[in-house]
Structures are given as C-alpha cells and as structure tokens.
Enzyme design. Structure first.
Site: not given
Length: 245
Positions: A40-41, A96-97, A109, A117
C-alpha cells in the site's frame, strides 16, 4: 471510535503512505532499472514513476515488479518491464516494509510477496524502504510477526520446527478461509517470535530448513529509509559500517 473518526484516520494514513512513496521516486534517474515494490505504500511510488514517464520528466526507465499485482499496475501505467529472468542488475528498488528497526533491518511479507521482494532486493544496488512512521520499531518482532513462504508439502513439519524455535505459528488464510496462496503457489505462515534479540542466528536457522522457501527478515539490505509522519517526510541513509566502507 466513530465511523467519521475512523475514516479521517484512514485518510491520514493513506496520505502519509502517498507522501513517502512519491518522495522516494526523486532518487530515480533516467536510464535506470527500477525494482517496483509491492504494498500500500510502494504502489504510490509506482504510480508516481508512471506519471513522470508519461510527462517525459523521466526517460528510458525499465521496471521489474515484485508481484503479479505490481506487474499489472505497472503495465496499466505504461511502465516498460524487464522479463521475469531479470537479465539486468537493478539500480534502485523502492519498496515498503511492515516493521523497521533503528539499524534499517526490516520485516516484510505482509502482502505475501516476500520471496520475489527479496530476490529483487538482493539484485539491487540500492534498496529504498518507504514507510509511514507507525512502522518504526525499537526492535523487530515487537509489532509484527515474521512471515515465511513455505511449501505445502510437509507444512506441518515446518510448523513444528518453527514452534521449536519459540515461534507461535499462524497459517495465513485468504478471504474465503482457505490458505493464502502466493504468486509462487506456496503458502504463507506468520510466525510470532516476540522481540527478536538475535536476528542473524534466527535468519540462518530459517534458511537452513528445507521446506521454508524464504523468510521475511530483510537484514543488512536497506540502504535508504523514507519516513512520512505528521511533521512531513524525512530521509535517512544507512550509515556506512566497517564492512561497507
């Protein structure tokens, strides 16, 4: 919390994610191969990249997607893409993370794309992690479990192994209640270890177990961190260690 308050909070979080993702694209230069993150980021970075290509502000960019979802988005935006064989090294990846510690170690994940990724991250000269400030943590495992992509074959054996390491194992389920299936036709388990004191030994133990395809500990990989918060966007580069110099 009222519906209006919840909606306002969600809008604020979405704004932070957009600010972080779009900020990171400033590190992309014409002619680069760019790893396109999932989630989403990171999707805001993908969309910003597509817009700059359309405007002509960036040229000769080639992307490499970390998931089928990102691949479809990139195609819709007209971003040229490398083939799945990854025939060229990646100059920069923006992703992202789920949790980030002060040393730039991250858990990834949450979106189920951790294997692809990590392939992309390891093939990248530069890994820019983009998050909103809620993802910052004093220690990995405090706020997020470690996702693992596992083979269906022998799954219960892997669950017992993870439990022997002190983990609480939850098989991730899809919306319909069946096991979540990755782009690689594997399952995901979310393993709650609590605060992780010894990251590298845990990573080695997970990597040494047949049937665990990949884990969501991305250690010593991120080179840059972009954080969006109430006071705006801030950027930090990972300090060089003796091994980096």
């Amino acid at each position: 919390m009222t519906d209006l308050t919840a909606s306002t909070t969600a809008d604020a979080h979405a704004r932070l994610k957009r600010e972080a993702g779009e900020y990171a694209v400033r590190f992309v230069e014409s002619g680069m191969v760019v790893g396109l993150g999932t989630g989403s980021t990171a999707i805001y970075a993908v969309r910003r990249l597509g817009a700059l290509l359309k405007q002509g502000a960036l040229r000769d960019i080639v992307g490499f997607a970390t998931s089928t979802a990102t691949l479809n988005e990139a195609r819709a935006l007209g971003i040229p893409l490398l083939t799945e064989e990854l025939p060229r090294a990646i100059d920069i990846t923006i992703d992202g993370a789920d949790e980030v510690d002060p040393a730039f170690n991250v858990i990834k994940g949450g979106g189920g794309a951790l294997l692809r990724e990590k392939i992309v991250a390891q093939a990248s000269r530069r890994l820019v992690i983009v998050v909103d400030e809620r993802k910052l943590s004093p220690q990995l495992g405090v706020t997020w479990p470690v996702p693992l992509e596992v083979m269906r074959y022998g799954y219960a054996s892997q669950a017992r192994f993870l439990a022997s390491l002190g983990g609480q194992v939850d098989l991730r389920l899809a919306a319909g209640g069946s096991p979540y299936v990755t782009d690689n036709d594997n399952w995901i388990v979310d393993c709650h270890f609590g605060p992780i004191d010894e990251l590298d030994p845990l990573a080695r133990a997970l990597e040494g177990r047949a049937g665990i395809v990949e884990h969501g500990l991305f250690l010593h990989m991120a080179t840059d961190l972009v954080i969006a918060g109430a006071d705006g966007v801030r950027y930090t580069a990972r300090p060089l260690s003796g091994s980096d110099a």
